[in-house]
Motif scaffolding. Structure first.
Motif, PDB file in Angstrom:
ATOM      1  N   CYS A 323      -1.397   5.456   5.684  1.00 19.88           N
ATOM      2  CA  CYS A 323      -2.051   6.757   5.531  1.00 19.88           C
ATOM      3  C   CYS A 323      -3.535   6.527   5.303  1.00 19.88           C
ATOM      4  O   CYS A 323      -3.998   5.386   5.326  1.00 19.88           O
ATOM      5  CB  CYS A 323      -1.423   7.518   4.357  1.00 19.88           C
ATOM      6  SG  CYS A 323      -1.602   6.674   2.782  1.00 19.88           S
ATOM      7  N   GLU A 327      -5.320   9.847   0.938  1.00 17.92           N
ATOM      8  CA  GLU A 327      -3.885  10.095   0.689  1.00 17.92           C
ATOM      9  C   GLU A 327      -3.301   9.001  -0.212  1.00 17.92           C
ATOM     10  O   GLU A 327      -2.491   9.273  -1.100  1.00 17.92           O
ATOM     11  CB  GLU A 327      -3.122  10.143   2.019  1.00 17.92           C
ATOM     12  CG  GLU A 327      -3.382  11.433   2.792  1.00 17.92           C
ATOM     13  CD  GLU A 327      -2.969  11.348   4.273  1.00 17.92           C
ATOM     14  OE1 GLU A 327      -2.617  12.393   4.822  1.00 17.92           O
ATOM     15  OE2 GLU A 327      -3.015  10.242   4.854  1.00 17.92           O
ATOM     16  N   GLU A 330      -4.060   9.700  -3.688  1.00 11.80           N
ATOM     17  CA  GLU A 330      -3.173  10.764  -4.184  1.00 11.80           C
ATOM     18  C   GLU A 330      -1.814  10.207  -4.578  1.00 11.80           C
ATOM     19  O   GLU A 330      -1.256  10.534  -5.627  1.00 11.80           O
ATOM     20  CB  GLU A 330      -3.000  11.857  -3.107  1.00 11.80           C
ATOM     21  CG  GLU A 330      -3.979  12.994  -3.220  1.00 11.80           C
ATOM     22  CD  GLU A 330      -4.235  13.433  -4.654  1.00 11.80           C
ATOM     23  OE1 GLU A 330      -3.269  13.900  -5.299  1.00 11.80           O
ATOM     24  OE2 GLU A 330      -5.365  13.271  -5.145  1.00 11.80           O
TER      25      GLU A 330
END
Ligand code: 5GP
Ligand code: MN
Length: 359
Positions: A323, A327, A330
């Motif tokens: 990713c 991301e 996160e």
């Protein structure tokens, strides 16, 4: 006198496999570290002295600070030397698999191996080896390193007298690098019995430590300064931290493979810190490499299995995410949240300044 850890069955396996083989290939994991190269070259020395034809093949690049080891220049790189690697693999009657527990950790080379029909002997210290991939398994996750395991195997076989100085240097380097120079995973008194045996063989421990630790560019030092000053995000209540490095930042500091070595350990110097997570954009593939380090009983391997498609040891584990970096950050925040209860616990009390007995 070392504790008896090698079982009679393992001893018989090693004696038979090392005795019967003529053409041996030794392989280790992708992006080999000190233990992977040290144990591979240590076994190479031993088998060569026994008159075997031996080739060490690594999946890809290994860092410059390991190139001082004897015969490191004879190691084949699978990603760059396919023809020579396949020739050695096709001739082999034994493939010794060191310092990994799953062919998938070899990436492209792992796929190639599944197509080559040859007996595979695993000698390793990672938990949960994929047993069906190997004919014989000597697996000891309780040990500091594969290099320590090899020493114990040679000892059980009564072969320590035959261990060369070069093999002693290789095994010392493997044990030292997998324990952060004996600062974690290294409370077993046997380790120091082994080191004294290696010193008796004539290794210059101090020089080896310098060759491994003081072999970097000025750019790497500046890079570490940048990472710690600009990129480190500390979560004080979780006793954890995170830093992420993008490709542009690697380029800015003329990143060479190996330059990130050990940087993920540094945040653990913060008092009470339990967990350090590093995210790095791969320079060749579109993925994020995750490295984690912890202290005491925080299980990095469980965290990596749950959130980062990976695994490893309790205090040192890793994984990958396909990713973007945003991301991945996160996902990491979610992982920290999910483990909040374990992380937020107060760390064990440390003796404080009321102790006046020190000078
Ligand atoms: P590092 O942070 O130095 O890359 O990796 C530390 C340890 O984590 C390695 O010795 C290995 O045991 C484990 N590890 C790293 N990456 C992966 C991965 O992608 N999958 C698994 N299963 N383990 C990994
Ligand atoms: Mn290892």
């Amino acid at each position: 006198m070392l504790k008896r850890i090698i079982t009679p069955q393992e001893l018989a396996t090693a004696k038979k496999d090392f005795g019967e083989c003529k053409n041996v290939v030794i392989i280790c994991h992708t992006s080999p570290d000190g233990d992977a190269i040290g144990s591979s070259l240590g076994l190479y020395e031993y088998l060569k002295r026994k008159g075997k034809q031996v080739t060490v093949i690594v999946p890809n690049y290994f860092p410059d600070f390991l190139h001082w080891m004897k015969d490191a220049d004879k190691i084949l790189r699978f990603d760059r030397q396919k023809t020579a690697s396949y020739t050695a693999l096709k001739m082999a009657d034994l493939i010794c698999c060191l310092d990994f527990n799953d062919l998938h950790r070899l990436e492209e080379m792992g796929d190639a191996l599944t197509r080559i029909h040859c007996k595979r002997l695993l000698i390793d210290h990672h938990i949960n080896p994929v047993r069906q991939q190997f004919a014989h398994i000597i697996s000891h996750p309780e040990l500091s390193s594969t290099s320590e395991l090899l020493f114990r195997l040679f000892d059980a076989m009564g072969e320590i007298d035959k261990l060369t100085l070069a093999a002693a240097e290789d095994l010392y380097a493997g044990m030292a690098t997998d324990t952060g120079f004996f600062s974690f995973n290294s409370n077993d008194p046997d380790l120091f019995v082994i080191i004294s045996e290696l010193l008796r063989k004539g290794i210059d421990k101090d020089r080896i430590n310098r060759k491994i630790q003081n072999n970097y560019s000025a750019d790497r030092l500046k890079f570490i300064g940048y990472v710690l000053y600009e990129k480190l995000e500390v979560f004080p209540e979780l006793h954890a931290s995170l830093f992420s490095i993008r490709k542009e930042e690697l380029a800015q500091f003329h990143y060479m493979k190996g330059d990130m070595e050990g940087v993920v350990n540094m945040p653990l110097q913060i008092k009470g810190h339990k967990l350090s997570i590093a995210l790095r954009e791969d320079t060749e593939k579109p993925l994020i490499r995750v490295s984690t380090r912890s202290v005491d009983d925080f299980p990095c391997n469980e965290l990596c299995a749950q959130f980062f498609n990976g695994g490893g040891h309790k205090n040192a584990a890793g994984g990958t995410l396909e990713c973007s970096m945003d991301e991945a950050i996160e996902v990491t925040r979610k992982a920290l949240e999910a483990w909040r209860d374990r992380l937020a616990d107060a760390p064990a009390p440390v003796d404080d300044a009321t102790d006046e007995s020190t000078t």
